[in-house]
Design a protein around this motif. Structure first.
Motif, PDB file in Angstrom:
ATOM      1  N   ASP A 102       0.836  -1.206   0.000  1.00 37.09           N
ATOM      2  CA  ASP A 102       0.000   0.000   0.000  1.00 37.09           C
ATOM      3  C   ASP A 102       0.873   1.258   0.000  1.00 37.09           C
ATOM      4  O   ASP A 102       2.000   1.232   0.480  1.00 37.09           O
ATOM      5  CB  ASP A 102      -0.841   0.103   1.282  1.00 37.09           C
ATOM      6  CG  ASP A 102      -1.778  -1.044   1.448  1.00 37.09           C
ATOM      7  OD1 ASP A 102      -2.117  -1.695   0.447  1.00 37.09           O
ATOM      8  OD2 ASP A 102      -2.170  -1.278   2.610  1.00 37.09           O
ATOM      9  N   THR A 105       2.343   1.744   3.339  1.00 34.50           N
ATOM     10  CA  THR A 105       3.125   0.646   3.917  1.00 34.50           C
ATOM     11  C   THR A 105       4.567   0.798   3.456  1.00 34.50           C
ATOM     12  O   THR A 105       4.819   1.160   2.309  1.00 34.50           O
ATOM     13  CB  THR A 105       2.574  -0.717   3.448  1.00 34.50           C
ATOM     14  OG1 THR A 105       1.204  -0.821   3.823  1.00 34.50           O
ATOM     15  CG2 THR A 105       3.341  -1.877   4.058  1.00 34.50           C
ATOM     16  N   ARG A 186      -4.982  -4.993   1.069  1.00 32.15           N
ATOM     17  CA  ARG A 186      -4.955  -4.402   2.413  1.00 32.15           C
ATOM     18  C   ARG A 186      -5.262  -5.427   3.504  1.00 32.15           C
ATOM     19  O   ARG A 186      -5.898  -5.113   4.524  1.00 32.15           O
ATOM     20  CB  ARG A 186      -5.933  -3.220   2.487  1.00 32.15           C
ATOM     21  CG  ARG A 186      -5.590  -2.113   1.500  1.00 32.15           C
ATOM     22  CD  ARG A 186      -6.598  -0.989   1.498  1.00 32.15           C
ATOM     23  NE  ARG A 186      -6.503  -0.167   2.689  1.00 32.15           N
ATOM     24  CZ  ARG A 186      -5.601   0.797   2.856  1.00 32.15           C
ATOM     25  NH1 ARG A 186      -4.741   1.059   1.903  1.00 32.15           N
ATOM     26  NH2 ARG A 186      -5.565   1.499   3.957  1.00 32.15           N
ATOM     27  N   ARG A 189      -4.105  -4.785   7.281  1.00 31.14           N
ATOM     28  CA  ARG A 189      -4.894  -3.688   7.865  1.00 31.14           C
ATOM     29  C   ARG A 189      -6.314  -4.158   8.178  1.00 31.14           C
ATOM     30  O   ARG A 189      -6.866  -3.857   9.244  1.00 31.14           O
ATOM     31  CB  ARG A 189      -4.940  -2.490   6.893  1.00 31.14           C
ATOM     32  CG  ARG A 189      -3.599  -1.815   6.742  1.00 31.14           C
ATOM     33  CD  ARG A 189      -3.610  -0.738   5.665  1.00 31.14           C
ATOM     34  NE  ARG A 189      -2.258  -0.369   5.296  1.00 31.14           N
ATOM     35  CZ  ARG A 189      -1.504   0.519   5.952  1.00 31.14           C
ATOM     36  NH1 ARG A 189      -1.994   1.163   6.976  1.00 31.14           N
ATOM     37  NH2 ARG A 189      -0.272   0.782   5.562  1.00 31.14           N
TER      38      ARG A 189
HETATM   39  N1  URA Z   1      -1.358  -5.853   3.981  1.00 30.07           N
HETATM   40  C1  URA Z   1      -1.749  -4.574   4.006  1.00 30.07           C
HETATM   41  O1  URA Z   1      -2.747  -4.238   4.640  1.00 30.07           O
HETATM   42  N2  URA Z   1      -1.028  -3.659   3.329  1.00 30.07           N
HETATM   43  C2  URA Z   1       0.087  -3.971   2.632  1.00 30.07           C
HETATM   44  O2  URA Z   1       0.692  -3.091   2.026  1.00 30.07           O
HETATM   45  C3  URA Z   1       0.484  -5.312   2.608  1.00 30.07           C
HETATM   46  C4  URA Z   1      -0.257  -6.232   3.295  1.00 30.07           C
END
Ligand code: URA
Length: 234
Positions: A102, A105, A186, A189
């Protein structure tokens, strides 16, 4: 060799992207459009993608980058934001990211021009643990950690087994290491949100046995021969 594999091995595109190019009519064999992904390339065939000859295999490059916050994991961005391509711009090869992280991230992201490997590692059936260090809001109780290990509902999808280790915490936040095999959008998260501890910070610290170590955000390092062999065998 199948046409999609042939294109992927040249380093021009991933196998999935090659399939798209074929179906969309961007690929010609000996001057004629070929829309059959199952076509077997014959010796002497001249294969072009958008008019460019698919030649002998390029030198294959494998690098690990530390993606900083505020960078997109794509080749180009409509909003002109920095992309992971900026990190590897001094490498003389067209590398592409293996999977995604992300925008917010940070951490370990593989980049390569080995389309075959990228295809294998991102296939949903491929099982390699990816490990994240997450700072989450509030106290992550043992009960919630157990739920994460077993699997939680992240909106119509039940996650499979995860490894969860609480590193430290106080009343306002907890630092957790979590390893998962899947890669839904995601996912980490959503998993923490599902148990009531939203993520504040997220960093991927390892892809299988390939660890980020002390690599600084915005930098890359080439994989060692052992790491490349490991990825080829896993
Ligand atoms: N899980 C997430 O929520 N974000 C990422 O970037 C990778 C795994």
């Amino acid at each position: 060799m199948r046409i999609n594999k042939y294109i992927a091995q040249s380093g021009m595109a991933s196998r999935r992207k090659a399939d798209e190019l074929i179906i969309n009519g961007n690929v010609k064999i000996n001057g004629a459009v070929m829309k059959e992904p199952g076509y077997d390339v014959q010796e002497g065939d001249q294969v072009t993608v958008n008019g460019r000859l698919v030649g002998a295999a390029q030198r294959l490059e494998y690098v690990l980058i530390n993606k900083p916050i505020g960078m997109v994991t794509t080749a180009s961005d409509d909003l002109n934001r920095p992309t992971v391509m900026d990190v590897v711009k001094d490498i003389d090869a067209r590398l592409f990211p293996v999977g995604r992280l992300d925008y917010n991230t940070t951490g370990a992201l593989l980049m390569t021009n080995d389309g075959e490997m990228a295809f294998r590692l991102t296939h949903p059936k491929h099982e390699i643990y990816k490990t994240y260090r997450a700072v989450v809001s509030g106290i992550l109780s043992n009960e919630r950690a157990a739920k994460l290990r077993k699997g939680v509902d992240i909106g119509g999808f039940i996650t499979s087994e995860a490894k969860v280790k609480i590193i430290k915490g106080n009343r306002s936040s907890t630092v957790v290491e979590i390893s998962i095999k899947e890669g839904k959008n995601r996912q980490v998260r959503k998993m923490f949100a599902a148990v009531g501890n939203p993520v504040q910070e997220l960093e991927r610290v390892a892809i299988g046995e390939i660890r980020l170590g002390h690599l600084k955000p915005g930098y890359y390092r080439k994989l060692t021969r052992e790491e490349i062999l490991y990825l080829k065998n896993c």
